[in-house]
Design an enzyme around this catalytic site. Structure first.
Site, mmCIF file in Angstrom:
data_model
loop_
_atom_site.group_PDB
_atom_site.id
_atom_site.type_symbol
_atom_site.label_atom_id
_atom_site.label_comp_id
_atom_site.label_asym_id
_atom_site.label_seq_id
_atom_site.Cartn_x
_atom_site.Cartn_y
_atom_site.Cartn_z
ATOM 1 N N ILE A 194 0.838 -1.200 0.000
ATOM 2 C CA ILE A 194 0.000 0.000 0.000
ATOM 3 C C ILE A 194 0.876 1.255 0.000
ATOM 4 C CG2 ILE A 194 -1.722 1.304 1.310
ATOM 5 C CD1 ILE A 194 -2.609 -1.395 2.526
ATOM 6 N N GLY A 240 3.103 3.151 -5.053
ATOM 7 C CA GLY A 240 3.052 3.903 -6.307
ATOM 8 C C GLY A 240 2.627 3.060 -7.496
ATOM 9 N N ASP A 242 -2.580 -2.486 -12.536
ATOM 10 C CA ASP A 242 -1.905 -1.984 -11.327
ATOM 11 C C ASP A 242 -2.030 -2.968 -10.163
ATOM 12 O OD1 ASP A 242 -4.536 -1.618 -10.553
ATOM 13 O OD2 ASP A 242 -4.324 0.500 -10.020
ATOM 14 N N GLU A 253 -7.234 5.486 5.039
ATOM 15 C CA GLU A 253 -5.884 4.968 5.226
ATOM 16 C C GLU A 253 -5.091 5.713 6.307
ATOM 17 O OE1 GLU A 253 -4.891 3.298 0.707
ATOM 18 O OE2 GLU A 253 -4.116 5.249 1.358
#
Length: 207
Positions: free
Chosen positions: A13, A16, A86, A147
């Site tokens: 996490i 990038g 991703d 987050e």
């Protein structure tokens, strides 16, 4: 039927992944597959109470990523077109092994293998490694509210789990090439020359 090159960008996490995969998609002019994150209705609840909401969270991610990859296979890969994602579907096991246990983990593991058994494996994985301070800085910069209160011990363990996962994939999927990027030293957003080096290495593989 011909098969296109499938590139997956991975890392913990805040590493990038989405930024790099988006830049590569634009540079190489190939379709981008982005994982669904903020749309997961269990995320906020999960970070407040991991034990209570982990199974719902992991199942939502698994089912959505399965559907995304199934559609991508039909639309692109089976027709010989390159695509970049991703994430790697294997990340579901990386996260679930830390949030699930007992009967829930066993049920999840069985469902995972049933769903992913015939999904395409990436031809190339770009793995962004980064330490805790780098990840925390990037997590803070992107400002996702759910987050901000993340347990640092959870993130530290995730860094270790990703290293183990990449080693496991290297062994179990020998046809998949893994490029490792030092996210602590390489800033592919600010320094164009560093991004160009990544592009050159990717092009060398997929040419």
């Amino acid at each position: 039927m011909s098969t296109g090159s499938f590139i997956a960008v991975e890392g913990p996490i805040g590493a990038g992944k989405t930024t790099l995969s988006t830049m590569l998609s634009q540079e190489l002019n190939i379709p981008l597959l982005k994982e669904i994150v903020e749309e997961n209705p269990f995320l906020g609840k999960f970070y407040d109470n991991i034990e209570e909401w982990s199974f719902q969270l992991e199942m939502f991610f698994l089912c959505n990523r399965y559907k995304q990859l199934e559609d991508t296979t039909t639309k692109y890969i089976q027709h010989g077109q390159q695509v970049i994602s991703d994430y790697h579907i294997y990340k579901n096991l990386i996260f679930a092994q830390r949030t699930l246990s007992g009967v829930k983990w066993e049920k999840y593991r069985q469902i995972y293998h049933i769903l992913t058994g015939d999904l395409p494996k990436p031809d190339l994985i770009i793995y962004i490694r980064a330490d805790l301070q780098t990840l925390l800085k990037r997590i803070q910069m992107r400002g996702r509210s759910f987050e901000q209160n993340m347990d640092t011990a959870y993130l530290e363990q995730l860094i270790i789990d990703y290293d183990h996962a990449m080693a496991s994939l290297a062994e179990s999927e020998p046809d998949t090439k893994i490029i490792t990027i030092d996210g602590n030293q390489i800033d592919f957003v600010t320094h164009r020359e560093q991004f160009d080096l990544i592009v050159s290495e990717v092009k060398e593989y997929i040419k």
